[in-house]
Design a protein around this motif. Structure first.
Motif, PDB file in Angstrom:
ATOM      1  N   UNK A 214       0.822  -1.207   0.000  1.00 59.88           N
ATOM      2  CA  UNK A 214       0.000   0.000   0.000  1.00 59.88           C
ATOM      3  C   UNK A 214       0.865   1.269   0.000  1.00 59.88           C
ATOM      4  N   UNK A 215       1.914   1.273   0.811  1.00 56.36           N
ATOM      5  CA  UNK A 215       2.801   2.440   0.865  1.00 56.36           C
ATOM      6  C   UNK A 215       3.428   2.669  -0.513  1.00 56.36           C
ATOM      7  N   UNK A 216       3.873   1.583  -1.146  1.00 53.00           N
ATOM      8  CA  UNK A 216       4.504   1.729  -2.463  1.00 53.00           C
ATOM      9  C   UNK A 216       3.544   2.265  -3.524  1.00 53.00           C
ATOM     10  N   UNK A 217       2.270   1.924  -3.399  1.00 51.46           N
ATOM     11  CA  UNK A 217       1.277   2.504  -4.330  1.00 51.46           C
ATOM     12  C   UNK A 217       1.110   3.998  -4.048  1.00 51.46           C
ATOM     13  N   UNK A 218       0.953   4.323  -2.772  1.00 52.22           N
ATOM     14  CA  UNK A 218       0.691   5.721  -2.387  1.00 52.22           C
ATOM     15  C   UNK A 218       1.846   6.645  -2.758  1.00 52.22           C
ATOM     16  N   UNK A 219       3.085   6.154  -2.572  1.00 47.79           N
ATOM     17  CA  UNK A 219       4.235   7.028  -2.819  1.00 47.79           C
ATOM     18  C   UNK A 219       4.535   7.210  -4.310  1.00 47.79           C
ATOM     19  N   UNK A 220       3.715   6.596  -5.177  1.00 47.98           N
ATOM     20  CA  UNK A 220       3.867   6.877  -6.613  1.00 47.98           C
ATOM     21  C   UNK A 220       3.220   8.228  -6.939  1.00 47.98           C
ATOM     22  N   UNK A 221       2.375   8.715  -6.031  1.00 45.75           N
ATOM     23  CA  UNK A 221       1.690   9.997  -6.251  1.00 45.75           C
ATOM     24  C   UNK A 221       2.597  11.145  -5.805  1.00 45.75           C
ATOM     25  N   UNK A 222       2.605  12.194  -6.595  1.00 48.40           N
ATOM     26  CA  UNK A 222       3.445  13.365  -6.323  1.00 48.40           C
ATOM     27  C   UNK A 222       3.284  13.928  -4.921  1.00 48.40           C
ATOM     28  N   UNK A 223       4.396  14.128  -4.255  1.00 54.87           N
ATOM     29  CA  UNK A 223       4.391  14.817  -2.966  1.00 54.87           C
ATOM     30  C   UNK A 223       3.797  14.072  -1.796  1.00 54.87           C
ATOM     31  N   UNK A 224       3.494  12.783  -1.985  1.00 57.19           N
ATOM     32  CA  UNK A 224       2.874  12.025  -0.895  1.00 57.19           C
ATOM     33  C   UNK A 224       3.925  11.513   0.095  1.00 57.19           C
ATOM     34  N   UNK A 225       3.622  11.709   1.383  1.00 58.01           N
ATOM     35  CA  UNK A 225       4.459  11.143   2.447  1.00 58.01           C
ATOM     36  C   UNK A 225       3.571  10.186   3.224  1.00 58.01           C
ATOM     37  N   UNK A 226       4.117   9.066   3.652  1.00 62.63           N
ATOM     38  CA  UNK A 226       3.293   8.091   4.363  1.00 62.63           C
ATOM     39  C   UNK A 226       3.908   7.712   5.713  1.00 62.63           C
ATOM     40  N   UNK A 227       3.063   7.737   6.738  1.00 62.60           N
ATOM     41  CA  UNK A 227       3.427   7.196   8.035  1.00 62.60           C
ATOM     42  C   UNK A 227       2.476   6.044   8.311  1.00 62.60           C
ATOM     43  N   UNK A 228       2.867   5.132   9.184  1.00 58.23           N
ATOM     44  CA  UNK A 228       2.015   3.969   9.436  1.00 58.23           C
ATOM     45  C   UNK A 228       1.711   3.818  10.926  1.00 58.23           C
ATOM     46  N   UNK A 229       0.530   3.244  11.212  1.00 60.29           N
ATOM     47  CA  UNK A 229       0.152   3.019  12.606  1.00 60.29           C
ATOM     48  C   UNK A 229      -0.707   1.767  12.703  1.00 60.29           C
ATOM     49  N   UNK A 230      -0.522   1.019  13.785  1.00 60.51           N
ATOM     50  CA  UNK A 230      -1.348  -0.170  14.009  1.00 60.51           C
ATOM     51  C   UNK A 230      -1.559  -0.358  15.512  1.00 60.51           C
ATOM     52  N   UNK A 231      -2.595  -1.116  15.843  1.00 58.86           N
ATOM     53  CA  UNK A 231      -2.839  -1.411  17.249  1.00 58.86           C
ATOM     54  C   UNK A 231      -1.723  -2.311  17.781  1.00 58.86           C
ATOM     55  N   UNK A 232      -1.359  -3.300  16.957  1.00 57.79           N
ATOM     56  CA  UNK A 232      -0.315  -4.208  17.413  1.00 57.79           C
ATOM     57  C   UNK A 232       0.734  -4.467  16.355  1.00 57.79           C
ATOM     58  N   UNK A 233       1.886  -4.884  16.820  1.00 60.99           N
ATOM     59  CA  UNK A 233       2.980  -5.188  15.916  1.00 60.99           C
ATOM     60  C   UNK A 233       3.627  -6.473  16.423  1.00 60.99           C
ATOM     61  N   UNK A 234       3.892  -7.400  15.496  1.00 60.22           N
ATOM     62  CA  UNK A 234       4.442  -8.708  15.890  1.00 60.22           C
ATOM     63  C   UNK A 234       5.784  -8.525  16.594  1.00 60.22           C
ATOM     64  N   UNK A 235       5.953  -9.264  17.677  1.00 57.83           N
ATOM     65  CA  UNK A 235       7.200  -9.169  18.427  1.00 57.83           C
ATOM     66  C   UNK A 235       8.196 -10.110  17.766  1.00 57.83           C
ATOM     67  N   UNK A 236       9.165  -9.515  17.087  1.00 62.44           N
ATOM     68  CA  UNK A 236      10.100 -10.356  16.305  1.00 62.44           C
ATOM     69  C   UNK A 236      11.281 -10.803  17.157  1.00 62.44           C
TER      70      UNK A 236
END
Ligand SMILES: [Zn+2]
Length: 236
Positions: A214-236
């Motif tokens: 999804x980020x790679x699709x969004x950043x094809x658009x001019x001037x777009x910056x993307x940050x991400x957020x989730x409730x949980x993140x896998x503990x690696x």
């Protein structure tokens, strides 16, 4: 206060007498100011504290070299069989939208506290239309709505869509498989997101491949910056 409101409040109070609200995590009775989950449980969940270092944390390291993200946030660490997984299950499969909103608000508060308020729009990772029809709601959208209430930022659910993709990915070659992942999302209204700082939201980040696509699709658009957020993140 109108009559209907009085009546609804009265009925709710009566309902509370017979079916008191209990915490989804520990089952104890909730206090008046608690919704779905008690304060004690929230305090005991494994917090990530990513908001203290949103430029460099486990998610940004996971995504490094795969896509370009500005900031990364997550409330809790997630391990199989633990309480956080139970909460995510409640939100995703048991229709507990209220819990999604409560945790979304909590995530929004964390982002607010971090002081990074340059975000223009929140986009929940879209569900596949068939899944959406079956489940009736998108859990990421429920979380995003909770965040929006705290952050005062609008939620955009129409600019990006999830395409129908074939489930038999294992039979395909490596390149085709990669192409398949890249094609999961389509931007249908690039004018709405041009030059915007987007906060992309999902319930959980495990391998990061959905976010990456999804980020790679969004950043094809001019001037777009993307940050991400989730409730949980896998503990690696
Ligand atoms: Zn509890």
């Amino acid at each position: 206060m109108g009559f209907t409101k009085k009546l609804t409040d009265g009925l709710l109070a009566i309902g509370e007498l017979f079916f008191p609200s209990v915490c989804v995590s520990c089952g104890t009775h909730l206090f008046k100011n608690e919704v779905e989950i008690c304060k004690m449980c929230i305090r005991r969940l494994p917090r990530t504290y990513f908001e203290k270092r949103p430029h460099e944390n486990q998610i940004s390291i996971l995504m490094w070299g795969r896509c370009r993200i500005e900031l990364a946030f997550a409330l809790f660490f997630y391990r199989k069989g633990e309480r956080v997984q139970h909460l995510l299950y409640e939100i995703k499969y048991r229709g507990n939208k209220q819990l999604g909103e409560v945790l979304g608000k909590q995530l929004g508060n964390n982002i607010m506290k971090s002081g990074y308020t340059t975000i223009d729009v929140i986009i929940p990772i879209p569900l596949h239309p068939k899944k959406m029809a079956k489940r009736g709601y998108n859990q990421a959208e429920v979380i995003a709505q909770g965040m929006a209430k705290v952050l005062g930022i609008r939620v955009d659910v129409s600019s990006v869509i999830r395409n129908i993709h074939t489930p038999s990915q294992t039979r395909k070659g490596r390149f085709e498989r990669w192409q398949n992942v890249e094609d999961i999302f389509t931007i249908i209204d690039d004018r709405a997101i041009r030059d915007k700082h987007i906060l992309l939201v999902d319930d959980v980040i495990t391998t990061g491949s959905t976010m990456e696509a999804c980020v790679n699709q969004l950043t094809t658009i001019n001037g777009v910056k993307v940050s991400v957020a989730s409730i949980a993140c896998a503990h690696l």
